[in-house]
Every structure is written in C-alpha cells, then in structure tokens.
Motif scaffolding. Structure first.
Motif, PDB file in Angstrom:
ATOM      1  N   ILE A  81      46.554  38.590  54.311  1.00  0.00           N
ATOM      2  CA  ILE A  81      45.289  39.160  53.748  1.00  0.00           C
ATOM      3  C   ILE A  81      44.168  38.381  53.686  1.00  0.00           C
ATOM      4  O   ILE A  81      43.970  36.956  53.231  1.00  0.00           O
ATOM      5  CB  ILE A  81      45.582  39.354  52.175  1.00  0.00           C
ATOM      6  CG1 ILE A  81      46.739  40.289  51.781  1.00  0.00           C
ATOM      7  CG2 ILE A  81      44.551  39.653  51.251  1.00  0.00           C
ATOM      8  CD1 ILE A  81      46.806  41.493  52.261  1.00  0.00           C
ATOM      9  N   LEU A 107      40.621  36.996  53.131  1.00  0.00           N
ATOM     10  CA  LEU A 107      39.705  36.400  52.045  1.00  0.00           C
ATOM     11  C   LEU A 107      38.349  36.035  52.598  1.00  0.00           C
ATOM     12  O   LEU A 107      38.328  35.425  53.461  1.00  0.00           O
ATOM     13  CB  LEU A 107      40.248  35.433  51.050  1.00  0.00           C
ATOM     14  CG  LEU A 107      41.631  35.809  50.408  1.00  0.00           C
ATOM     15  CD1 LEU A 107      42.069  34.665  49.654  1.00  0.00           C
ATOM     16  CD2 LEU A 107      41.661  37.148  49.610  1.00  0.00           C
ATOM     17  N   PRO A 108      37.352  36.662  51.990  1.00  0.00           N
ATOM     18  CA  PRO A 108      37.131  37.520  50.644  1.00  0.00           C
ATOM     19  C   PRO A 108      37.430  38.903  51.134  1.00  0.00           C
ATOM     20  O   PRO A 108      37.137  39.328  52.166  1.00  0.00           O
ATOM     21  CB  PRO A 108      35.890  37.461  50.215  1.00  0.00           C
ATOM     22  CG  PRO A 108      35.225  36.993  51.495  1.00  0.00           C
ATOM     23  CD  PRO A 108      35.870  36.331  52.324  1.00  0.00           C
ATOM     24  N   GLY A 109      38.126  39.770  50.310  1.00  0.00           N
ATOM     25  CA  GLY A 109      38.315  41.119  50.679  1.00  0.00           C
ATOM     26  C   GLY A 109      37.180  42.007  50.020  1.00  0.00           C
ATOM     27  O   GLY A 109      36.288  41.519  49.419  1.00  0.00           O
ATOM     28  N   HIS A 115      44.340  46.006  50.728  1.00  0.00           N
ATOM     29  CA  HIS A 115      43.630  44.862  51.067  1.00  0.00           C
ATOM     30  C   HIS A 115      42.691  44.356  49.676  1.00  0.00           C
ATOM     31  O   HIS A 115      42.961  43.124  49.377  1.00  0.00           O
ATOM     32  CB  HIS A 115      42.914  45.003  52.118  1.00  0.00           C
ATOM     33  CG  HIS A 115      42.326  43.586  52.637  1.00  0.00           C
ATOM     34  ND1 HIS A 115      40.828  43.673  53.016  1.00  0.00           N
ATOM     35  CD2 HIS A 115      42.829  42.359  52.965  1.00  0.00           C
ATOM     36  CE1 HIS A 115      40.550  42.371  52.915  1.00  0.00           C
ATOM     37  NE2 HIS A 115      41.713  41.375  53.186  1.00  0.00           N
ATOM     38  N   ALA A 118      43.335  41.198  47.404  1.00  0.00           N
ATOM     39  CA  ALA A 118      42.446  40.197  47.510  1.00  0.00           C
ATOM     40  C   ALA A 118      41.818  39.797  45.898  1.00  0.00           C
ATOM     41  O   ALA A 118      41.716  38.827  45.424  1.00  0.00           O
ATOM     42  CB  ALA A 118      41.402  40.405  48.629  1.00  0.00           C
ATOM     43  N   LYS A 140      44.159  37.584  43.894  1.00  0.00           N
ATOM     44  CA  LYS A 140      44.036  36.341  44.288  1.00  0.00           C
ATOM     45  C   LYS A 140      42.796  35.595  43.868  1.00  0.00           C
ATOM     46  O   LYS A 140      42.781  34.351  43.390  1.00  0.00           O
ATOM     47  CB  LYS A 140      44.180  36.232  45.864  1.00  0.00           C
ATOM     48  CG  LYS A 140      44.081  34.803  46.163  1.00  0.00           C
ATOM     49  CD  LYS A 140      45.226  34.067  45.919  1.00  0.00           C
ATOM     50  CE  LYS A 140      45.279  32.878  46.835  1.00  0.00           C
ATOM     51  NZ  LYS A 140      46.462  31.870  46.508  1.00  0.00           N
ATOM     52  N   TYR A 145      47.651  34.655  52.174  1.00  0.00           N
ATOM     53  CA  TYR A 145      46.345  34.840  52.125  1.00  0.00           C
ATOM     54  C   TYR A 145      45.567  33.773  53.037  1.00  0.00           C
ATOM     55  O   TYR A 145      46.143  32.725  53.047  1.00  0.00           O
ATOM     56  CB  TYR A 145      45.840  34.514  50.672  1.00  0.00           C
ATOM     57  CG  TYR A 145      46.234  35.690  49.768  1.00  0.00           C
ATOM     58  CD1 TYR A 145      45.668  36.521  49.354  1.00  0.00           C
ATOM     59  CD2 TYR A 145      47.499  35.622  48.860  1.00  0.00           C
ATOM     60  CE1 TYR A 145      45.763  37.580  48.430  1.00  0.00           C
ATOM     61  CE2 TYR A 145      47.873  36.715  47.845  1.00  0.00           C
ATOM     62  CZ  TYR A 145      46.937  37.443  47.852  1.00  0.00           C
ATOM     63  OH  TYR A 145      47.504  38.801  46.803  1.00  0.00           O
TER      64      TYR A 145
END
Length: 70
Positions: free
Chosen positions: A17, A19-21, A36, A40, A43, A65
């Motif tokens: 995943i 980041l940032p999403g 996704h 995100a 998190k 992540y």
C-alpha cells in the motif's frame, strides 16, 4: 506409526500500500483504488493504539505500507 510432523507449503503474496493514498473516493475509481484509499486511511488513524492494531493485522495478512520515495 504416522509421521511426527505434517506440513503444507503455502504460497503468499505481499500487498504493498503506497502512502499517501487517495484522500477521498472519486467517481470512476476502480475497486483496487477504493481499497487502496481505505487501507491508507486506516494507517493515518490519529490514535497510536489503532495504528498498532492496524500494523499487527497488516502483518498477519502480508500487507506492507510504504512511504512515497522510500
């Protein structure tokens, strides 16, 4: 007499995943993009206990992540 140990080798995939999403769902996003963004967002939880729980669940499910640029 049976064998002492029976085991099965399982194939696992790691899901990354980035980041940032996405901050907000947008019209036309695919299911993968929505997932996704959702993962995100988890998190980014403000509570440290919540983030620790998310990290423990992610580790069990082979979700990693990674920060942009790392």
């Amino acid at each position: 007499m049976g064998t002492a140990i029976d085991y099965q080798k399982l194939m696992t995939e790691i899901v990354f995943i980035n980041l940032p999403g996405p901050q907000e769902p947008q019209p036309g996003m695919s299911g993968g993009e929505l997932l996704h963004g959702f993962l995100a967002e988890l998190k980014r939880a403000p509570d440290a206990n919540t983030r620790a729980f998310i990290d423990s669940v992610a580790a069990k499910w082979s979700v990693r992540y990674r920060e942009a640029g790392k």
